[in-house]
Design an enzyme around this catalytic site. Structure first.
Site, PDB file in Angstrom:
ATOM      1  CE1 TYR A 144      -2.483   3.194   2.541  1.00 19.62           C
ATOM      2  CE2 TYR A 144      -3.773   2.423   0.668  1.00 19.62           C
ATOM      3  CZ  TYR A 144      -3.559   3.347   1.678  1.00 19.62           C
ATOM      4  OH  TYR A 144      -4.404   4.422   1.817  1.00 19.62           O
ATOM      5  CG  ASP A 239       5.817   3.585   0.580  1.00 17.30           C
ATOM      6  OD1 ASP A 239       4.622   3.314   0.326  1.00 17.30           O
ATOM      7  OD2 ASP A 239       6.149   4.291   1.546  1.00 17.30           O
ATOM      8  CE  LYS A 267       2.387   4.885   7.904  1.00 17.91           C
ATOM      9  NZ  LYS A 267       0.990   4.820   8.380  1.00 17.91           N
TER      10      LYS A 267
HETATM   11  P1  KE4 Z   1      -0.826   8.325   4.372  1.00 17.44           P
HETATM   12  O1  KE4 Z   1      -1.344   9.006   3.107  1.00 17.44           O
HETATM   13  O2  KE4 Z   1      -1.877   7.522   5.087  1.00 17.44           O
HETATM   14  O3  KE4 Z   1      -0.077   9.298   5.293  1.00 17.44           O
HETATM   15  O4  KE4 Z   1       0.336   7.296   3.918  1.00 17.44           O
HETATM   16  C1  KE4 Z   1       0.010   6.331   2.946  1.00 17.44           C
HETATM   17  C2  KE4 Z   1       0.991   5.184   3.086  1.00 17.44           C
HETATM   18  C3  KE4 Z   1       2.026   5.076   2.167  1.00 17.44           C
HETATM   19  N1  KE4 Z   1       2.931   4.074   2.253  1.00 17.44           N
HETATM   20  C4  KE4 Z   1       2.848   3.149   3.247  1.00 17.44           C
HETATM   21  C5  KE4 Z   1       3.874   2.057   3.304  1.00 17.44           C
HETATM   22  C6  KE4 Z   1       1.811   3.221   4.211  1.00 17.44           C
HETATM   23  O5  KE4 Z   1       1.737   2.279   5.183  1.00 17.44           O
HETATM   24  C7  KE4 Z   1       0.875   4.260   4.145  1.00 17.44           C
HETATM   25  C8  KE4 Z   1      -0.269   4.396   5.122  1.00 17.44           C
HETATM   26  N2  KE4 Z   1      -0.350   3.385   6.126  1.00 17.44           N
HETATM   27  C9  KE4 Z   1      -1.672   3.090   6.643  1.00 17.44           C
HETATM   28  C10 KE4 Z   1      -1.524   1.952   7.656  1.00 17.44           C
HETATM   29  N3  KE4 Z   1      -1.379   0.728   7.017  1.00 17.44           N
HETATM   30  C11 KE4 Z   1      -2.304   4.304   7.223  1.00 17.44           C
HETATM   31  C12 KE4 Z   1      -3.507   4.027   8.095  1.00 17.44           C
HETATM   32  C13 KE4 Z   1      -4.758   4.507   7.448  1.00 17.44           C
HETATM   33  O6  KE4 Z   1      -4.923   4.337   6.210  1.00 17.44           O
HETATM   34  O7  KE4 Z   1      -5.602   5.039   8.209  1.00 17.44           O
END
Ligand code: KE4
Length: 428
Positions: A144, A239, A267
């Site tokens: 993701y 990523d 994060k």
């Molecule tokens: P954000 O747009 O949520 O800040 O980041 C996206 C993203 C990009 N790359 C990786 C490896 C990520 O894990 C994420 C977002 N992680 C999720 C948890 N698996 C965020 C939690 C959520 O979607 O509420």
């Protein structure tokens, strides 16, 4: 535990926010029951709307690596807010945090700050396409990279939890430029290069996958991707939104000794405020506006409050030589505790762990990719999740997430967790 207040708050939220939440995974759809509304948090503990105290193993999905309401971050944000919250003009603070991030992370000369991991990954792919003048990308099933169209093709995390691997609203045209391979399957990637030898701008990968649970790269996998990228003049995008500043000061590049061409962050980098970033050597970053033609922008990019929080966080991590070993040791202790309990049962299980990322899967198969991650017994996972929650332990509400340990967790908290697990395992 009782959740009257959380359920009342959830009801009210559903009247005005789709699904009552601002990010789907929070809605407990995968595990059932009422999502917990949190009131406040300090250190390793969450305090929910019903006054329950919960040991937190999510750390806001990664950012709270030093525990909640970490004093230096709070102080930095408070004092910065007095000076104004946003200007739409450059500040010295952005240069300060950029210099520190570049000092901590290998193979980057410049960094651009944005407001989320999604924005970071989306911009990194556009930069790679602009720099290589190619259009296709390779991503991995179950990984993701945020919710921009190009990535919602068998995404991990929430999308998998909802069992809708490719989201409606993503056009066929977009999907055609995103090629898919199974995580840890180098042969499949080599095959894609055979089919599209000079069309692939980038491979984007979570160097340690965290959105199918935690899945480490098998030996040789990332090295193989690196050499395929060199052979076909394709850019390798790590990523590191999850792994950056969590697995080591220099993230997965440092821990695993693999050089990426572009790295994305989020994060931890924002200390809990909305921050994402992408970074690379000068010869790639020079393509980015206003230096080069690849456009990318943001009203709140480099926001002073977010930069103040992120800088305080990075300074704390940079000055503490033992932090990553301490986190890894606590995670190992949790791993050993869970394993020792499970070995007294006949329940098939796998535990994957890298640094302070860990996940438990109720399956007999090694969990090395999306397919094996989805072979787990979800009912068992849901019973486990709720059993632990009842005992005051907050785990990710989905079998397709990693746990993120924080440094405020004590060995007593871990011991308490294992003791609760001993009870719960009897009835899942
Ligand atoms: P954000 O747009 O949520 O800040 O980041 C996206 C993203 C990009 N790359 C990786 C490896 C990520 O894990 C994420 C977002 N992680 C999720 C948890 N698996 C965020 C939690 C959520 O979607 O509420």
């Amino acid at each position: 535990m009782q959740y009257q207040r959380s359920s009342a708050l959830f009801k009210a939220a559903q009247n005005v926010i789709p699904g009552g939440v601002n990010s789907p995974v929070r809605a407990f759809k995968a595990v059932g029951g009422t999502p917990i509304f949190v009131e406040r948090a300090k250190g390793a503990y969450l305090y929910d709307a019903d006054g329950n105290k919960l040991i937190d193993y999510i750390a806001s999905w990664g950012p709270m690596i030093l525990g909640h309401a970490y004093a230096p971050v709070i102080e930095a944000v408070k004092s910065r807010a007095e000076l104004g919250t946003s200007f739409g003009m450059p500040t010295a603070l952005e240069t300060q945090i950029a210099e520190l991030a570049i000092a901590m992370v290998p193979n980057i000369d410049k960094i651009r700050f944005v407001n989320s991991g999604t924005e970071a990954c989306m911009s990194a792919v556009r930069l790679a396409r602009g720099a290589t003048k190619r259009e296709k990308i390779i991503k991995f099933a179950g990984c993701y990279h945020g919710h921009s169209d190009a990535f919602l093709i068998q995404a991990g995390s929430g999308a998998v939890t909802f069992g809708s691997p490719s989201s409606p609203g993503v056009t066929k045209g977009t999907a055609m430029d995103t090629l898919l391979a199974p995580f840890n399957n180098l042969e499949a990637v080599a095959q894609l290069f055979k089919e599209y030898p000079d069309e692939i701008a980038a491979i984007i990968i979570e160097p340690v996958a965290g959105n199918m649970g935690c899945i480490p790269p098998v030996p040789g996998f990332l090295e193989g991707l690196r050499s395929l990228c060199d052979q076909f003049n394709t850019l390798l995008i790590f990523d590191e939104v999850m792994t950056g500043f969590r697995l080591a000061k220099g993230g997965a590049q440092e821990l695993l000794g693999i050089k990426a061409d572009i790295v994305t962050f989020g994060k931890v980098l924002g200390g809990g405020l909305p921050v994402g970033a992408f970074a690379a050597k000068n010869e790639i970053m020079r393509h980015l506006a206003p230096e080069g033609p690849v456009y990318q922008a943001g009203t709140l990019s480099g926001n002073p409050l977010a930069m103040a929080a992120g800088l305080a966080m990075l300074q704390a991590l940079h000055s503490d030589a033992q932090i990553f070993d301490r986190l890894a040791a606590k995670t190992e202790c949790l791993h050993e505790g869970l394993e020792s309990v499970l070995k007294t049962t006949k329940i098939p299980f796998q535990i994957n762990r890298v640094g302070s990322m860990i996940s438990l899967h109720f399956t007999a198969h090694n969990v090395i990719d999306f397919k094996s991650a989805t072979s787990g017994n979800n009912q068992k996972f849901n019973n486990y999740f709720h059993g632990m929650l009842e005992g005051g332990i907050y785990l990710p509400p989905s079998a397709f997430e990693s746990y993120f340990l924080n440094d405020a967790l004590s060995y007593e908290d871990i011991d308490f967790t294992i003791k609760r697990f001993k009870k719960v395992i009897k009835s899942i």
